[in-house]
Motif scaffolding. Sequence first.
Motif, short mmCIF file in Angstrom:
data_model
loop_
_atom_site.label_atom_id
_atom_site.label_comp_id
_atom_site.label_asym_id
_atom_site.label_seq_id
_atom_site.Cartn_x
_atom_site.Cartn_y
_atom_site.Cartn_z
N ALA A 1 57.83 15.61 24.58
CA ALA A 1 58.53 15.99 25.81
C ALA A 1 57.63 16.82 26.74
N GLN A 2 56.94 17.82 26.20
CA GLN A 2 56.08 18.65 27.03
C GLN A 2 54.90 17.85 27.57
N ALA A 3 54.35 16.96 26.73
CA ALA A 3 53.23 16.13 27.17
C ALA A 3 53.68 15.20 28.30
N GLN A 4 54.90 14.69 28.22
CA GLN A 4 55.41 13.82 29.28
C GLN A 4 55.55 14.59 30.59
N LEU A 5 56.02 15.85 30.52
CA LEU A 5 56.16 16.66 31.72
C LEU A 5 54.79 16.94 32.35
N GLY B 1 66.22 16.25 22.30
CA GLY B 1 65.82 15.70 21.01
C GLY B 1 65.48 16.80 20.02
N GLN B 2 64.64 16.46 19.03
CA GLN B 2 64.25 17.45 18.04
C GLN B 2 63.18 18.40 18.59
N VAL B 3 63.15 19.60 18.05
CA VAL B 3 62.19 20.60 18.49
C VAL B 3 60.76 20.12 18.23
N ARG B 4 60.53 19.43 17.12
CA ARG B 4 59.18 18.97 16.78
C ARG B 4 58.63 18.02 17.83
N ASP B 5 59.51 17.29 18.52
CA ASP B 5 59.05 16.35 19.55
C ASP B 5 58.85 17.03 20.90
N GLU B 6 59.25 18.30 21.01
CA GLU B 6 59.01 19.04 22.24
C GLU B 6 57.52 19.33 22.42
N HIS B 7 56.86 19.72 21.33
CA HIS B 7 55.49 20.21 21.42
C HIS B 7 54.46 19.20 20.89
N ARG B 8 54.92 18.01 20.54
CA ARG B 8 53.99 17.00 20.02
C ARG B 8 53.08 16.51 21.15
N THR B 9 51.77 16.49 20.89
CA THR B 9 50.80 16.08 21.93
C THR B 9 50.25 14.67 21.70
N ASP B 10 50.59 14.06 20.56
CA ASP B 10 50.09 12.72 20.29
C ASP B 10 51.08 11.67 20.80
N TYR B 11 50.63 10.43 20.86
CA TYR B 11 51.49 9.33 21.28
C TYR B 11 52.05 8.66 20.04
N ASP B 12 53.37 8.68 19.89
CA ASP B 12 54.04 8.10 18.72
C ASP B 12 55.05 7.07 19.22
N PRO B 13 54.72 5.77 19.15
CA PRO B 13 55.63 4.74 19.67
C PRO B 13 56.97 4.70 18.95
N GLY B 14 57.01 5.17 17.70
CA GLY B 14 58.26 5.15 16.96
C GLY B 14 59.19 6.30 17.30
N ARG B 15 58.66 7.29 18.07
CA ARG B 15 59.48 8.46 18.41
C ARG B 15 59.44 8.75 19.91
#
Length: 214
Positions: free
Chosen positions: A151-155, A132-146
Amino acid sequence: MANVVQPLDQPSNYKDSQAKVDRKRQQDFLSKSSTLYIGNLSFYTTEEQIYELFSKCTSPEDGGGIKRIIMGLDRNTRTPCGFCFVEYYTHAEALACMKYISGTKLDERIIRCDLDLGYAEGRQFGRGKSGGQVRDEHRTDYDPGRGGWGAQAQLERRREFEERYADVQDGPGAVATGGGDWKATEVPTTTLKRARSPDDDDDISRLVRTIFVP
């Protein structure tokens, strides 16, 4: 006042990280560009919704309008991942849409619009490690629309779950779950026989005397 309020039709500092042009040439290209980059979209926003919104500032009667929409896709799953490109027939239309639509809501999300240097094949795919996008790699919040967690938080959450599950399996009081290398143990079948007793010998002797002794 003109120095205080930033004009709405001026592009931001957005720049394609892979574009091999200097800042001056970039400004020259943007001054003629008819392509918009749209960011912060919901993964569930459709091409039809984008067309409906971004066609409001076009003038088809003058030969303008939207030429095409390129949806941003996850590189691995080929599903929408939160951005797109909108190509117009004229620079004026792209500028008008950036002026009046950027910062408004679509699918309950504030979207961002910027003039783009122009779409090239391959740019429709996300550049993050997960696809996906790089911005979603390091996002730590929960965003139901994205896609929920980044990705990192899921791992990290998956790793924590696996460690916790492993502790439950290996710790004191663990419950055997079967499977693995378990094999059924064959229980040998034995025939139980009663041992002979002295009474048995007396019975046999008595029987023999009955038969052969007159």
